[in-house]
Design an enzyme around this catalytic site. Structure first.
Site, short mmCIF file in Angstrom:
data_model
loop_
_atom_site.label_atom_id
_atom_site.label_comp_id
_atom_site.label_asym_id
_atom_site.label_seq_id
_atom_site.Cartn_x
_atom_site.Cartn_y
_atom_site.Cartn_z
N LYS A 31 0.97 -1.79 -0.16
CA LYS A 31 0.09 0.25 -0.12
C LYS A 31 0.48 1.29 0.11
O LYS A 31 0.27 2.23 -0.50
CB LYS A 31 -1.58 0.07 1.57
CG LYS A 31 -2.17 -1.50 1.39
CD LYS A 31 -3.28 -1.65 2.13
CE LYS A 31 -2.32 -0.89 3.22
NZ LYS A 31 -1.71 -2.53 4.34
N ARG A 145 11.09 -6.92 4.45
CA ARG A 145 11.47 -5.57 5.09
C ARG A 145 12.19 -4.80 6.27
O ARG A 145 12.69 -3.83 6.47
CB ARG A 145 9.61 -4.93 4.96
CG ARG A 145 9.48 -3.27 5.13
CD ARG A 145 8.20 -2.94 5.41
NE ARG A 145 7.10 -3.48 5.68
CZ ARG A 145 6.40 -3.33 5.98
NH1 ARG A 145 4.95 -2.68 5.11
NH2 ARG A 145 5.19 -3.83 7.14
N ARG A 151 11.34 -0.92 11.92
CA ARG A 151 10.12 -1.37 12.50
C ARG A 151 10.56 -2.78 13.24
O ARG A 151 10.50 -3.91 13.43
CB ARG A 151 9.29 -1.32 10.95
CG ARG A 151 9.08 0.19 10.82
CD ARG A 151 7.72 -0.34 10.08
NE ARG A 151 6.18 -1.37 10.10
CZ ARG A 151 5.40 -1.03 9.84
NH1 ARG A 151 5.49 -0.23 8.16
NH2 ARG A 151 4.71 -1.88 10.04
#
Ligand code: ADP
Length: 208
Positions: A31, A145, A151
């Site tokens: 997204k 990722r 993250r």
């Protein structure tokens, strides 16, 4: 000469020239990447609730501290917090000719709040575009990722699986919510970034 259509719209409080698009799909479905492409193409303001929360967490604000308790477990941040933050962000962009909502709405109450906010402005959602990607591919993408994203919620396979569960449990029904309004479109989310971008653009073009 004054544009009569614009004058009538103004009189009726209708502002349908504004474009409001929801980019939908499971975590890791691309997204964020595709939102950037749509921003370039359609000149919209991109609002990612995930990015907004990360910004707040980075600055260690009260909102950031609150959000972190949920995000680190792969749970959803409570609706009241999320909706308030979203409203503030929209209000901060009176100049925008439209918005791409990325990662929002993630629950039915969020969808209802968004529709209500837009209705109050004489606007509506033009379309929800759902990127479809299967679970195995998602886990692979998020773990890879995680090597560079910084993250914490991208590093732990159990947390990623919880995010996918939460998506199925609370978020998928947002697709149905907009489908009953005839506004939901599914887009194949496998392929190159450019391929997916052109599929998306074609779909968005039919709704704006
Ligand atoms: P992803 O789509 O890859 O999971 P996001 O950056 O969109 O990543 O979201 C990261 C986390 O932020 C979510 O797992 C959730 O905890 C929180 N979050 C983001 N958007 C929302 C939302 N609309 N409602 C509740 N929580 C949210």
């Amino acid at each position: 000469m004054m544009n009569i259509v614009a004058a009538i719209k103004k009189l009726l409080g209708i502002n349908r020239d504004m474009i409001n698009i929801i980019l939908f799909g499971p975590p890791g479905s691309g997204k964020g990447t595709q939102a950037k492409k749509l921003v370039e193409k359609f000149g919209l303001v991109h609002i990612s609730t995930g990015d907004l929360f990360r910004h707040e967490m980075g600055n260690d604000t009260p909102l950031g501290k609150q959000a972190k308790e949920y995000i680190k477990k792969g749970e959803l941040v409570p609706d009241s917090v999320t909706i308030g933050m979203l409203n503030n962000k929209v209000n901060a962009h009176p100049e925008a000719k439209g918005f791409i909502y990325d990662g929002f709405p993630r629950t039915i109450p969020q969808a209802e709040a968004l529709d209500e906010m837009l209705a109050g402005r004489g606007q509506a959602i033009n379309g929800l575009f759902a990127l479809t990607v299967d679970d195995n591919e998602i886990v692979k993408r998020i773990l890879s990722r995680g090597e560079t994203s910084g993250r914490a919620d991208d590093l732990d396979e159990e947390i990623i699986k919880n995010r996918i569960e939460v998506y199925k449990e609370n978020t998928l029904e947002v697709y149905d919510y907009y489908n009953t309004q005839d506004k939901a479109v599914s887009i194949e989310g496998l392929g190159s970034i450019e391929e997916i971008a052109s599929r998306l653009q074609a779909a968005v073009n039919t709704t704006v």
